[in-house]
Scaffold this motif. Structure first.
Motif, PDB file in Angstrom:
ATOM      1  N   ARG A 219       0.842  -1.190   0.000  1.00 11.35           N
ATOM      2  CA  ARG A 219       0.000   0.000   0.000  1.00 11.35           C
ATOM      3  C   ARG A 219       0.883   1.248   0.000  1.00 11.35           C
ATOM      4  N   PRO A 220       0.693   2.145  -0.969  1.00 14.46           N
ATOM      5  CA  PRO A 220       1.501   3.370  -0.962  1.00 14.46           C
ATOM      6  C   PRO A 220       0.972   4.376   0.048  1.00 14.46           C
ATOM      7  N   GLU A 221       1.888   5.036   0.709  1.00 13.28           N
ATOM      8  CA  GLU A 221       1.529   6.158   1.578  1.00 13.28           C
ATOM      9  C   GLU A 221       1.541   7.425   0.724  1.00 13.28           C
ATOM     10  N   LEU A 222       0.527   8.225   0.815  1.00 12.78           N
ATOM     11  CA  LEU A 222       0.465   9.451   0.028  1.00 12.78           C
ATOM     12  C   LEU A 222       1.146  10.575   0.797  1.00 12.78           C
ATOM     13  N   GLY A 223       2.073  11.295   0.135  1.00  7.58           N
ATOM     14  CA  GLY A 223       2.838  12.332   0.828  1.00  7.58           C
ATOM     15  C   GLY A 223       3.254  13.450  -0.104  1.00  7.58           C
ATOM     16  N   ASP A 224       4.199  14.265   0.364  1.00  7.12           N
ATOM     17  CA  ASP A 224       4.669  15.409  -0.427  1.00  7.12           C
ATOM     18  C   ASP A 224       6.019  15.139  -1.088  1.00  7.12           C
ATOM     19  N   LYS A 225       6.387  13.873  -1.182  1.00  5.59           N
ATOM     20  CA  LYS A 225       7.581  13.446  -1.907  1.00  5.59           C
ATOM     21  C   LYS A 225       7.338  12.009  -2.361  1.00  5.59           C
ATOM     22  N   THR A 226       8.257  11.482  -3.159  1.00  7.31           N
ATOM     23  CA  THR A 226       8.129  10.103  -3.636  1.00  7.31           C
ATOM     24  C   THR A 226       9.377   9.331  -3.244  1.00  7.31           C
ATOM     25  N   CYS A 227       9.188   8.255  -2.520  1.00  7.03           N
ATOM     26  CA  CYS A 227      10.300   7.413  -2.068  1.00  7.03           C
ATOM     27  C   CYS A 227       9.891   5.948  -2.197  1.00  7.03           C
ATOM     28  N   TYR A 228      10.744   5.148  -2.791  1.00  6.08           N
ATOM     29  CA  TYR A 228      10.486   3.709  -2.889  1.00  6.08           C
ATOM     30  C   TYR A 228      11.624   2.930  -2.249  1.00  6.08           C
ATOM     31  N   ARG A 229      11.266   1.864  -1.596  1.00  5.25           N
ATOM     32  CA  ARG A 229      12.240   0.892  -1.118  1.00  5.25           C
ATOM     33  C   ARG A 229      11.915  -0.436  -1.785  1.00  5.25           C
ATOM     34  N   MET A 254      12.686  10.825  -4.492  1.00  2.47           N
ATOM     35  CA  MET A 254      12.475  11.942  -5.419  1.00  2.47           C
ATOM     36  C   MET A 254      11.820  13.093  -4.675  1.00  2.47           C
ATOM     37  N   ILE A 255      12.460  14.264  -4.722  1.00  2.00           N
ATOM     38  CA  ILE A 255      11.889  15.471  -4.124  1.00  2.00           C
ATOM     39  C   ILE A 255      11.193  16.255  -5.219  1.00  2.00           C
ATOM     40  N   TYR A 366      14.160  24.041 -16.893  1.00  2.66           N
ATOM     41  CA  TYR A 366      12.737  24.381 -17.050  1.00  2.66           C
ATOM     42  C   TYR A 366      11.880  23.601 -16.057  1.00  2.66           C
ATOM     43  N   PHE A 367      12.156  22.292 -15.910  1.00  2.00           N
ATOM     44  CA  PHE A 367      11.384  21.481 -14.965  1.00  2.00           C
ATOM     45  C   PHE A 367      11.595  21.963 -13.533  1.00  2.00           C
ATOM     46  N   SER A 368      12.827  22.367 -13.228  1.00  2.00           N
ATOM     47  CA  SER A 368      13.119  22.855 -11.879  1.00  2.00           C
ATOM     48  C   SER A 368      12.365  24.155 -11.598  1.00  2.00           C
ATOM     49  N   GLU A 369      12.364  25.075 -12.558  1.00  4.61           N
ATOM     50  CA  GLU A 369      11.671  26.357 -12.385  1.00  4.61           C
ATOM     51  C   GLU A 369      10.165  26.169 -12.199  1.00  4.61           C
ATOM     52  N   ASN A 370       9.625  25.134 -12.812  1.00  4.78           N
ATOM     53  CA  ASN A 370       8.181  24.904 -12.745  1.00  4.78           C
ATOM     54  C   ASN A 370       7.795  23.825 -11.734  1.00  4.78           C
ATOM     55  N   ARG A 371       8.778  23.421 -10.922  1.00  5.87           N
ATOM     56  CA  ARG A 371       8.530  22.454  -9.845  1.00  5.87           C
ATOM     57  C   ARG A 371       7.895  21.167 -10.375  1.00  5.87           C
ATOM     58  N   ILE A 372       8.471  20.645 -11.446  1.00 10.07           N
ATOM     59  CA  ILE A 372       7.993  19.412 -12.049  1.00 10.07           C
ATOM     60  C   ILE A 372       8.872  18.245 -11.607  1.00 10.07           C
ATOM     61  N   SER A 374      10.709  15.122 -12.055  1.00  8.37           N
ATOM     62  CA  SER A 374      11.202  14.561 -13.313  1.00  8.37           C
ATOM     63  C   SER A 374      12.443  13.717 -13.081  1.00  8.37           C
ATOM     64  N   LEU A 375      12.636  12.791 -13.996  1.00 12.60           N
ATOM     65  CA  LEU A 375      13.768  11.860 -13.941  1.00 12.60           C
ATOM     66  C   LEU A 375      14.283  11.723 -15.366  1.00 12.60           C
ATOM     67  N   ILE A 376      15.514  12.191 -15.598  1.00 12.33           N
ATOM     68  CA  ILE A 376      16.058  12.225 -16.949  1.00 12.33           C
ATOM     69  C   ILE A 376      17.355  11.425 -16.991  1.00 12.33           C
TER      70      ILE A 376
END
Length: 451
Positions: A219-229, A254-255, A366-372, A374-376
């Protein structure tokens, strides 16, 4: 819509096709469901999956699923009743059968103490179609609907001279009764539709719970960041296990405001990592548990995965042009206020290194300025931008290890680790040598690298 994302999100089709949904109407409902952005709706779904997981090993659970498999599509019939239309005997039979099936399904849920829907009392609706209270699914225009009908049918048995006239009178009487029954059912149709949707929901949640137990989802916990183990890609894991290769789970944080620039050797697992993150985000926001041992997920407005291998190069466009147009479509979405999760695999890899690195840097900025979020993934080292930099650890061999093209994957460490510089790993020559590239080529490569 999930059906559309099956095309764009790698591994999602495998997840959906793996679901043991028992009715065709419930499977269609899964494909038609939309992206869920409400945390309350997702938490409610996750609560119901959790409650259902408790009973998946109970022998009675299979009896419940057998009942779920008997659900038929009566959507158009219910719509006809809702709109005041007159239905035929087959439609009456389908509605009556559903009501009896619904009572059986709720009975099994009560036995299993599975309380994920609110019970709807359909006894009054059933009495319309079952006036004698026999509770059998068969339906006909019963004598008890009309004294006149009963009298005519009795007369038909004893009067052969007026048989055709009596048949016509009976037919007219039955048509009047069908109109009356359709009108009476209209009073209860909203409850019947609610019960119908509840059965579909029970079928879907049962399949989600069973899949989560069987494949080790959490079950995923919903939060203000994304972290997987221990994140994994289920389809890839199954393929590797079929070859006798152990799948390595990975951890990643991921922040939201900081794009991630991912480097690593070819064969290092960058693409699978991007696909796994996208897949897990989609699974979470379509109401699935996710493939990890623990997960915190920040909600977003959708998932965009861009790869040169997947780019649409129709119309004579080069793969680079098609890729850049795909990036431009994302930019337009962001300009319209959307906040997707974006993953781009080897951005601008088909152009020259100087311009390629500049393109990557500009997109990350651009992604940083718009708070997106992203993983590149990139193989360019000189990318000038503020971002989080991760590198796949890559090939790890000890003295004495015999590494060949057949076992090289066993020596890869696919875990990402933070790095502070833009330097990319130089493992291409090593991998080329291991997989058996002609020594005339590898020796020349080695010579040029030393100049």
């Amino acid at each position: 819509m999930l059906k559309q994302d099956l095309i764009h999100i790698e591994g999602l089709r495998y997840i959906v096709e793996d679901l043991d949904i028992r009715s065709a109407v419930a499977r269609r409902r899964v494909l038609e469901q939309g992206w869920i952005v409400s945390s309350e709706e997702l938490e409610r779904r996750f609560d119901h999956i959790s409650a259902t997981q408790r009973i998946v090993d109970d022998p009675r659970f299979e009896s419940l699923k057998t009942k779920l498999s008997q659900l038929k599509d009566i959507h158009s019939t219910l719509n006809l009743v809702s709109e005041g239309g007159v239905v035929n005997d087959t439609d009456f039979f389908m509605i009556k059968s559903f009501i009896l099936l619904y009572e059986d399904i709720i009975g099994w849920c009560e036995q299993l103490e599975l309380n994920i829907v609110n019970y709807v009392d359909l006894s009054s609706a059933l009495s319309v179609l079952d006036p004698d209270g026999h509770k059998v699914s068969a339906f006909r225009i019963y004598d008890s609907y009309s004294d006149e009908l009963k009298r005519l049918r009795d007369e038909l048995k004893n009067n052969t001279e007026r048989r055709d006239d009596i048949f016509e009178l009976i037919s007219n009487c039955e048509d009047v009764i069908r109109c009356r029954l359709s009108s009476e059912l209209q009073w209860y149709v909203s409850d019947i539709i609610s019960a119908y949707n509840d059965v579909i929901y029970i079928d879907i949640v049962s399949a989600l719970a069973e899949q989560a137990v069987r494949l080790g989802f959490v079950r995923p916990e919903l939060g203000d960041k994304t972290c997987y183990r221990d994140l994994f890609q289920p389809e890839v894991k199954k393929v590797l296990q079929g070859r006798g290769v152990e799948y390595q789970h990975i951890d990643i944080d991921m922040i939201a405001t900081t794009p991630i620039l991912l480097t690593g050797a070819n064969m290092g697992g960058k693409s699978v990592l991007l696909q796994s993150v996208c897949l897990s985000q989609a699974m979470c926001q379509y109401g699935f548990y996710v493939p990890a041992s623990s997960a915190v997920v920040e909600l977003c407005d959708g998932v965009v995965y861009i790869s040169g291998d997947k780019a649409d190069a129709k119309g004579g466009l080069s793969s680079f042009a098609a890729e850049m147009l795909a990036v431009n479509r994302v930019v337009e979405q962001i300009a319209d206020g959307h906040k997707p999760l974006v993953a781009i695999d080897e951005l601008a890899r088909t152009t020259n290194p100087v311009e390629g690195a500049a393109i990557v840097g500009a997109v990350v900025e651009y992604f940083s300025e718009n708070r997106i979020r992203s993983l590149i993934a990139t193989h360019y080292g000189d990318v000038r931008c503020e971002c989080c930099r991760l590198r796949i650890r890559g090939l790890e061999c000890r003295n004495g290890d015999v590494v060949t093209k057949d076992n090289v994957q066993r020596y890869f460490n696919y875990q990402p680790e933070p790095v502070t510089t833009g330097e990319v790993p130089h493992e291409a020559l090593r991998i080329a040598t291991i997989i058996g590239v002609n020594r005339d080529i590898t020796e020349k490569i080695e010579k040029l690298l030393t100049i």
